[in-house]
Each structure stands twice: as structure tokens, then as C-alpha cells.
Design a protein around this motif. Structure first.
Motif, PDB file in Angstrom:
ATOM      1  N   GLN A  82      -3.990  13.817  -9.979  1.00  0.00           N
ATOM      2  CA  GLN A  82      -3.195  12.609  -9.763  1.00  0.00           C
ATOM      3  C   GLN A  82      -2.965  12.350  -8.275  1.00  0.00           C
ATOM      4  O   GLN A  82      -2.776  11.216  -7.867  1.00  0.00           O
ATOM      5  CB  GLN A  82      -1.861  12.697 -10.499  1.00  0.00           C
ATOM      6  CG  GLN A  82      -1.997  12.492 -11.981  1.00  0.00           C
ATOM      7  CD  GLN A  82      -0.661  12.589 -12.703  1.00  0.00           C
ATOM      8  OE1 GLN A  82       0.321  13.104 -12.174  1.00  0.00           O
ATOM      9  NE2 GLN A  82      -0.636  12.094 -13.922  1.00  0.00           N
ATOM     10  N   TRP A  91      -5.436   7.482 -13.972  1.00  0.00           N
ATOM     11  CA  TRP A  91      -4.854   8.718 -14.472  1.00  0.00           C
ATOM     12  C   TRP A  91      -5.080   8.940 -15.961  1.00  0.00           C
ATOM     13  O   TRP A  91      -5.372  10.049 -16.392  1.00  0.00           O
ATOM     14  CB  TRP A  91      -3.366   8.780 -14.162  1.00  0.00           C
ATOM     15  CG  TRP A  91      -3.059   8.912 -12.701  1.00  0.00           C
ATOM     16  CD1 TRP A  91      -3.960   9.142 -11.684  1.00  0.00           C
ATOM     17  CD2 TRP A  91      -1.792   8.827 -12.079  1.00  0.00           C
ATOM     18  NE1 TRP A  91      -3.317   9.190 -10.479  1.00  0.00           N
ATOM     19  CE2 TRP A  91      -1.978   8.998 -10.682  1.00  0.00           C
ATOM     20  CE3 TRP A  91      -0.516   8.612 -12.554  1.00  0.00           C
ATOM     21  CZ2 TRP A  91      -0.930   8.974  -9.774  1.00  0.00           C
ATOM     22  CZ3 TRP A  91       0.525   8.588 -11.645  1.00  0.00           C
ATOM     23  CH2 TRP A  91       0.320   8.769 -10.282  1.00  0.00           C
ATOM     24  N   SER A 118      -3.308   5.503  -9.601  1.00  0.00           N
ATOM     25  CA  SER A 118      -2.600   5.593 -10.881  1.00  0.00           C
ATOM     26  C   SER A 118      -3.320   4.899 -12.032  1.00  0.00           C
ATOM     27  O   SER A 118      -3.203   5.330 -13.175  1.00  0.00           O
ATOM     28  CB  SER A 118      -1.175   5.053 -10.755  1.00  0.00           C
ATOM     29  OG  SER A 118      -1.194   3.699 -10.354  1.00  0.00           O
TER      30      SER A 118
END
Length: 75
Positions: free
Chosen positions: A26, A34, A31
Motif C-alpha cells: 500500500q 489496493w 489507493s
């Protein structure tokens, strides 16, 4: 093992295998990626995977680089 890197025909699959692997990945991907990463649905070029694996090892993670196996049926 924290991260598994498996060679595929079109690149190397990244598959986190522990919470430490997920958290470390991560920090290296945006994001929006992810969920795909945590589900093992990401394939990157082999050279990038080798650099990623080296960085992860330097950070203290256990990385397993798996070469693809090809089975040829006997005739």
C-alpha cells in the motif's frame, strides 16, 4: 512469506500473503489499486517485480519469487 511474485506469460503477478505484505504494498501503489493488489489481481513487468521484490526484502519482508512451471504431457 509476506509477498509472492509469480511469473506469468504477460508479466509477474503480485500476491500479498500477509498483512505486512499488504501494508507494505500500500505504500508503493496508489489507493485505487489496493483492492486489486490485495486480491492478487495485479501483473507488472518482470523487471519492475524484481525491483519491487528487492525493495521489499531490504525492508525486512519475506518475498517468494516463483518461476512459472510448464508441464508437458507425455505422448
Amino acid at each position: 512469506m509476506d509477498i509472492s511474485l509469480s511469473n506469468k506469460r504477460n508479466g509477474t503477478q503480485i500476491k500479498p500473503t500477509s498483512i505486512h505484505g499488504i501494508l507494505w504494498l500500500q505504500t508503493h501503489f496508489e489507493s485505487e489499486h489496493w483492492e486489486s493488489i490485495s486480491n492478487g489481481q495485479v501483473i507488472v513487468p518482470r523487471q519492475d517485480a524484481e525491483m519491487l521484490g528487492g525493495d521489499a526484502k531490504q525492508a525486512g519482508l519475506n518475498v517468494n519469487f516463483i518461476n512459472s512451471l510448464i508441464q508437458i504431457d507425455k505422448i
